[in-house]
Enzyme design. Structure first.
Site, mmCIF file in Angstrom:
data_model
loop_
_atom_site.group_PDB
_atom_site.id
_atom_site.type_symbol
_atom_site.label_atom_id
_atom_site.label_comp_id
_atom_site.label_asym_id
_atom_site.label_seq_id
_atom_site.Cartn_x
_atom_site.Cartn_y
_atom_site.Cartn_z
ATOM 1 N N GLY A 12 40.553 35.037 40.079
ATOM 2 C CA GLY A 12 41.814 35.300 40.769
ATOM 3 C C GLY A 12 42.564 34.024 41.131
ATOM 4 O O GLY A 12 43.757 33.902 40.888
ATOM 5 N N ASN A 13 41.854 33.037 41.689
ATOM 6 C CA ASN A 13 42.569 31.857 42.174
ATOM 7 C C ASN A 13 43.018 30.927 41.061
ATOM 8 O O ASN A 13 43.703 29.947 41.298
ATOM 9 C CB ASN A 13 41.743 31.110 43.220
ATOM 10 N N LYS A 132 36.003 50.420 45.903
ATOM 11 C CA LYS A 132 36.910 49.280 45.688
ATOM 12 C C LYS A 132 38.262 49.569 46.336
ATOM 13 O O LYS A 132 39.001 50.454 45.890
ATOM 14 C CB LYS A 132 37.082 49.099 44.171
ATOM 15 N N LYS A 218 36.205 42.502 36.550
ATOM 16 C CA LYS A 218 36.679 41.718 35.399
ATOM 17 C C LYS A 218 35.572 40.858 34.778
ATOM 18 O O LYS A 218 35.554 40.661 33.559
ATOM 19 C CB LYS A 218 37.885 40.865 35.782
ATOM 20 N N LYS A 280 29.123 38.037 39.384
ATOM 21 C CA LYS A 280 29.303 37.001 38.356
ATOM 22 C C LYS A 280 27.959 36.664 37.705
ATOM 23 O O LYS A 280 27.851 36.522 36.484
ATOM 24 C CB LYS A 280 29.923 35.735 38.967
#
Lengths: 315, 315
Positions: A12-13, A132, A218, A280
């Site tokens: 995201g960042n 979510k 993602k 992750k």
């Protein structure tokens, strides 16, 4: 020498930082900074597929849908279409800036952004336990009205500042266009795909593709794509140069090399945050278990120096 | 026998009709009805590229941007990003329904939706004369405020019911991903591309790709793609089975076969409406002048019967 194929998942960042309000100028500058760091891999001869998140952007699209209905009576689009919108807008932004970054480095390559549905199972247990949060904060009364009108499920925000719609986050099973994405990438086109983890769809009893009102992680979807197309390497670009255990504590330990078993041991011991590093790590484990050579979790700015980055391998 | 390649431009009402409010159910039903008619071409062995309009959808996206800023202070996205959003959302919808239609007909084909920037010239005279109204109606005071704040150009609506932002509609020069689109289509993938006429971009003096705040006519951009990739046929699907002159008058004449010169003669004589048929005729003329074998303007439901449709050829 056979060229290496890598899938890069931009966090995201990489596109929009938490302290920013999300103007297009901010998003474009962040994107340019991030893409700069991919030039190293391209110069090394890698074929690339770029995946990316869409959290803040699809959040804004959902809020705009709400506002558009309230102010102007415009029919709201369902979540799958909002995710598809975000793939178009973010993918285009990455593509345009990537073309300029390549030009600055004297690299001639095609860039293509593809809209990416991702297959899930409508019987995935996630569908009976939406976890979510998406879109705006509502009052209890508004939330109850929306549940009655649209069947949306709401949960109180942990911070006590309202109620948010919660949607399921099912496991991705296949990337709908994986063969085409792979063949384009191996032919040298940089492909931007699986934005926001993909648009969740399922196959119903009549073999029709149906939209699922859900979101897909993602990193999990990108790792699945990487494994299914036989990519050699998988990168998750995030906001830390390494994965740590006991992060920011006295006994903090930097994890430079992790086998599947070591990663699993730490994961089972709860050493990684569920909302941040654990998914992750799981994505990287799935990738190397699926035949991938190496998964790397690091910051974009550290790509050029292989002494940085946590490297996860099968053995 | 070499397979034929056709580019099909779906008109606005192929997805959303003027008498509808634009719910996702309406859009999906219209799309399914339209795609049904493409099966004939696929069974005949054509490779296909599908282009489509985005007028009502991008109009709604612009209104939602306005509402999102007003109600929640969410930064508005510029027009190029809104067009890209619409390519994602509409392209995904067409792709998903097309997969189901193909399945119903027992046809096994890949379908891929690509985000499509289209190159324009920032010195195109259109940029000094914005003619295309987009987004919501404003009062004179609101319009003046927005002109001061954002430099937007407003024109009074012909119906006298307010002011609308007008943006330029420059001529498309090239489709950014035309080579990749062509190679995928010729390999048998049905490619959905050039949504809404494409996302307008230009190359600046430093050879950077920059966004242009404009919209591109979808028929013109689709015809350009068709010509540049050497497609054999180009179809514009609209709401009439034929092109007419003196439409709905006593001396109405149905035009079944039109050479370039005949089309030009009628065009120069003002026989086609500027807001409706004239740009379609021009797009078809450009296609056959650029080497295309035949352009057809007709209704989707008439594709199966070649006695319908106005056919435009060079000679």
């Amino acid at each position: 020498m056979k060229k290496k194929l890598a899938v890069i998942a931009l966090g995201g960042n990489a596109l929009l930082r938490g302290d920013q309000i999300g103007t297009i100028d901010e998003q474009e500058q962040n994107t340019a900074d991030t893409l700069q760091n991919l030039m190293y891999l391209i110069k090394e001869g890698y074929d690339l597929i770029i995946a990316h998140g869409n959290g803040p952007q699809v959040g804004n699209i959902l809020m705009r849908n709400d506002a558009g209905e309230t102010m102007y009576g415009i029919a709201q689009m369902p979540l799958d279409v909002c995710v598809a919108d975000s793939q178009g807008g973010i993918g285009y932004m990455i593509e345009r800036i990537l073309r300029n970054t390549l030009k600055d480095h004297g690299i001639s390559k095609e860039v293509l952004t593809v809209v990416t549905p991702v297959l899930v199972d409508i019987n995935d247990p996630a569908f009976s336990n939406p976890t979510k949060p998406v879109g705006k904060y509502y009052t209890k009364e508004q939330a109850d009205e929306l549940t009655a009108a649209k069947g949306w499920i709401f949960k109180a925000s942990p911070k006590g500042d309202g109620y948010r719609r919660n949607v399921p986050s099912p496991k991705p099973l296949a990337i709908m266009n994986e063969k085409v994405i792979e063949s384009m990438a191996r032919a040298g086109t940089i492909v931007i795909a699986v934005g926001g983890g993909g648009i969740p769809v399922y196959i119903d009893e009549n073999k029709n593709v149906r939209p699922a009102e859900a979101v897909i992680d993602k990193d999990t979807a990108s790792a699945l794509l990487a494994a299914r197309i036989g990519a050699d390497e998988f990168y998750i670009l995030t906001d830390v140069p390494f994965v740590y255990i006991n992060y920011k504590k006295e006994n903090e330990e930097k994890l430079e090399f992790l086998t599947y078993d070591m990663a699993k041991k730490h994961l089972d011991a709860g050493m990684f945050g569920e909302g941040s590093m654990a998914p992750k790590i799981r994505a990287c484990m799935e990738f190397v278990k699926g035949g991938g050579e190496m998964a790397v979790i690091t910051e974009a700015t550290k790509l050029e120096d292989m002494s940085y980055g946590s490297k996860i391998t099968l053995h």
